[in-house]
Write a protein that holds these residues in place. Structure first.
Motif, mmCIF file in Angstrom:
data_model
loop_
_atom_site.group_PDB
_atom_site.id
_atom_site.type_symbol
_atom_site.label_atom_id
_atom_site.label_comp_id
_atom_site.label_asym_id
_atom_site.label_seq_id
_atom_site.Cartn_x
_atom_site.Cartn_y
_atom_site.Cartn_z
ATOM 1 N N LYS A 16 0.799 -1.216 0.000
ATOM 2 C CA LYS A 16 0.000 0.000 0.000
ATOM 3 C C LYS A 16 0.839 1.276 0.000
ATOM 4 C CE LYS A 16 -4.052 -2.104 2.015
ATOM 5 N NZ LYS A 16 -5.032 -2.077 3.093
ATOM 6 N N GLN A 17 2.112 1.196 0.343
ATOM 7 C CA GLN A 17 2.971 2.379 0.319
ATOM 8 C C GLN A 17 3.202 2.859 -1.119
ATOM 9 O OE1 GLN A 17 3.919 -0.519 1.731
ATOM 10 N NE2 GLN A 17 4.105 -0.136 3.910
ATOM 11 N N LYS A 18 2.999 1.976 -2.097
ATOM 12 C CA LYS A 18 3.232 2.332 -3.499
ATOM 13 C C LYS A 18 1.924 2.471 -4.273
ATOM 14 C CE LYS A 18 7.826 0.366 -3.865
ATOM 15 N NZ LYS A 18 8.727 -0.419 -4.711
ATOM 16 N N THR A 19 0.862 2.903 -3.606
ATOM 17 C CA THR A 19 -0.434 3.073 -4.248
ATOM 18 C C THR A 19 -0.373 4.212 -5.262
ATOM 19 O OG1 THR A 19 -1.547 2.301 -2.250
ATOM 20 C CG2 THR A 19 -2.883 3.496 -3.830
ATOM 21 N N THR A 20 -0.940 3.979 -6.442
ATOM 22 C CA THR A 20 -0.952 4.983 -7.505
ATOM 23 C C THR A 20 -2.090 5.969 -7.298
ATOM 24 O OG1 THR A 20 -2.401 3.681 -8.922
ATOM 25 C CG2 THR A 20 -0.024 3.302 -9.142
ATOM 26 N N GLN A 21 -2.140 7.000 -8.130
ATOM 27 C CA GLN A 21 -3.216 7.983 -8.057
ATOM 28 C C GLN A 21 -4.568 7.351 -8.352
ATOM 29 O OE1 GLN A 21 -3.205 11.164 -7.157
ATOM 30 N NE2 GLN A 21 -1.010 11.210 -6.759
ATOM 31 N N ALA A 22 -4.583 6.284 -9.134
ATOM 32 C CA ALA A 22 -5.831 5.597 -9.478
ATOM 33 C C ALA A 22 -6.313 4.678 -8.357
ATOM 34 C CB ALA A 22 -5.635 4.782 -10.750
ATOM 35 N N GLY A 23 -5.556 4.589 -7.274
ATOM 36 C CA GLY A 23 -5.951 3.767 -6.140
ATOM 37 C C GLY A 23 -5.522 2.317 -6.244
ATOM 38 N N LYS A 24 -4.601 2.013 -7.165
ATOM 39 C CA LYS A 24 -4.138 0.632 -7.331
ATOM 40 C C LYS A 24 -2.801 0.423 -6.625
ATOM 41 C CE LYS A 24 -6.506 -0.294 -11.639
ATOM 42 N NZ LYS A 24 -6.369 -0.800 -13.003
ATOM 43 N N SER A 25 -2.660 -0.739 -5.995
ATOM 44 C CA SER A 25 -1.430 -1.093 -5.296
ATOM 45 C C SER A 25 -0.814 -2.323 -5.960
ATOM 46 C CB SER A 25 -1.705 -1.432 -3.834
ATOM 47 O OG SER A 25 -2.205 -0.308 -3.163
ATOM 48 N N GLU A 45 -1.405 -5.384 -10.418
ATOM 49 C CA GLU A 45 -1.923 -4.379 -9.490
ATOM 50 C C GLU A 45 -3.361 -4.707 -9.139
ATOM 51 O OE1 GLU A 45 -1.485 -0.704 -11.593
ATOM 52 O OE2 GLU A 45 0.457 -0.328 -10.674
ATOM 53 N N ARG A 46 -3.790 -4.213 -7.990
ATOM 54 C CA ARG A 46 -5.153 -4.434 -7.525
ATOM 55 C C ARG A 46 -5.628 -3.173 -6.825
ATOM 56 N NH1 ARG A 46 -8.929 -6.911 -9.473
ATOM 57 N NH2 ARG A 46 -10.208 -8.209 -8.194
ATOM 58 N N ILE A 47 -6.899 -2.885 -6.952
ATOM 59 C CA ILE A 47 -7.469 -1.748 -6.243
ATOM 60 C C ILE A 47 -7.537 -2.106 -4.764
ATOM 61 C CG2 ILE A 47 -9.531 -0.345 -5.943
ATOM 62 C CD1 ILE A 47 -10.072 -0.703 -8.911
ATOM 63 N N CYS A 48 -6.991 -1.242 -3.915
ATOM 64 C CA CYS A 48 -6.931 -1.571 -2.489
ATOM 65 C C CYS A 48 -8.091 -0.988 -1.696
ATOM 66 C CB CYS A 48 -5.596 -1.153 -1.890
ATOM 67 S SG CYS A 48 -5.263 0.591 -1.987
ATOM 68 N N SER A 49 -8.893 -0.118 -2.299
ATOM 69 C CA SER A 49 -10.041 0.454 -1.618
ATOM 70 C C SER A 49 -11.302 -0.287 -2.052
ATOM 71 C CB SER A 49 -10.174 1.936 -1.963
ATOM 72 O OG SER A 49 -11.435 2.429 -1.590
ATOM 73 N N LEU A 50 -12.111 -0.727 -1.117
ATOM 74 C CA LEU A 50 -13.339 -1.422 -1.474
ATOM 75 C C LEU A 50 -14.274 -0.536 -2.274
ATOM 76 C CD1 LEU A 50 -14.347 -3.578 1.611
ATOM 77 C CD2 LEU A 50 -13.820 -4.349 -0.682
ATOM 78 N N ARG A 51 -14.342 0.730 -1.925
ATOM 79 C CA ARG A 51 -15.215 1.653 -2.643
ATOM 80 C C ARG A 51 -14.783 1.750 -4.103
ATOM 81 N NH1 ARG A 51 -14.863 6.735 -4.232
ATOM 82 N NH2 ARG A 51 -12.950 7.107 -3.107
ATOM 83 N N LEU A 52 -13.491 1.939 -4.347
ATOM 84 C CA LEU A 52 -12.994 2.024 -5.719
ATOM 85 C C LEU A 52 -13.157 0.707 -6.452
ATOM 86 C CD1 LEU A 52 -9.751 4.119 -5.184
ATOM 87 C CD2 LEU A 52 -11.887 4.876 -6.209
ATOM 88 N N TYR A 53 -12.987 -0.408 -5.734
ATOM 89 C CA TYR A 53 -13.147 -1.725 -6.344
ATOM 90 C C TYR A 53 -14.566 -1.898 -6.874
ATOM 91 C CZ TYR A 53 -13.609 -6.754 -6.814
ATOM 92 O OH TYR A 53 -13.863 -8.008 -7.300
#
Length: 64
Positions: A16-25, A45-53
């Motif tokens: 999660k420290q390398k999360t992109t602006q799009a919310g992907k880790s 990569e995977r979206i780490c926020s449930l809302r964004l997912y």
């Protein structure tokens, strides 16, 4: 006769420290063999926020 205990473990996690602006880790794998660890990127990569997912899944489903 001597016995040796060999251990092996693979763990996948989001860095999660390398999360992109799009919310992907990026997804990393940690491999441990007999107490020695290495970490490698699995080049995915995977979206780490449930809302964004769920927002992305909704867009994919309805082709918005």
């Amino acid at each position: 006769m001597s016995t040796t205990n060999n251990t092996f473990c693979v763990a996948f996690y989001l860095k999660k420290q390398k999360t992109t602006q799009a919310g992907k880790s990026p997804i990393y794998a940690r491999i441990t063999v007999n107490g020695k660890r290495i970490e490698i990127s699995v080049k995915r990569e995977r979206i780490c926020s449930l809302r964004l997912y769920f927002e992305e899944a909704y867009k994919d489903k309805f082709l918005i």
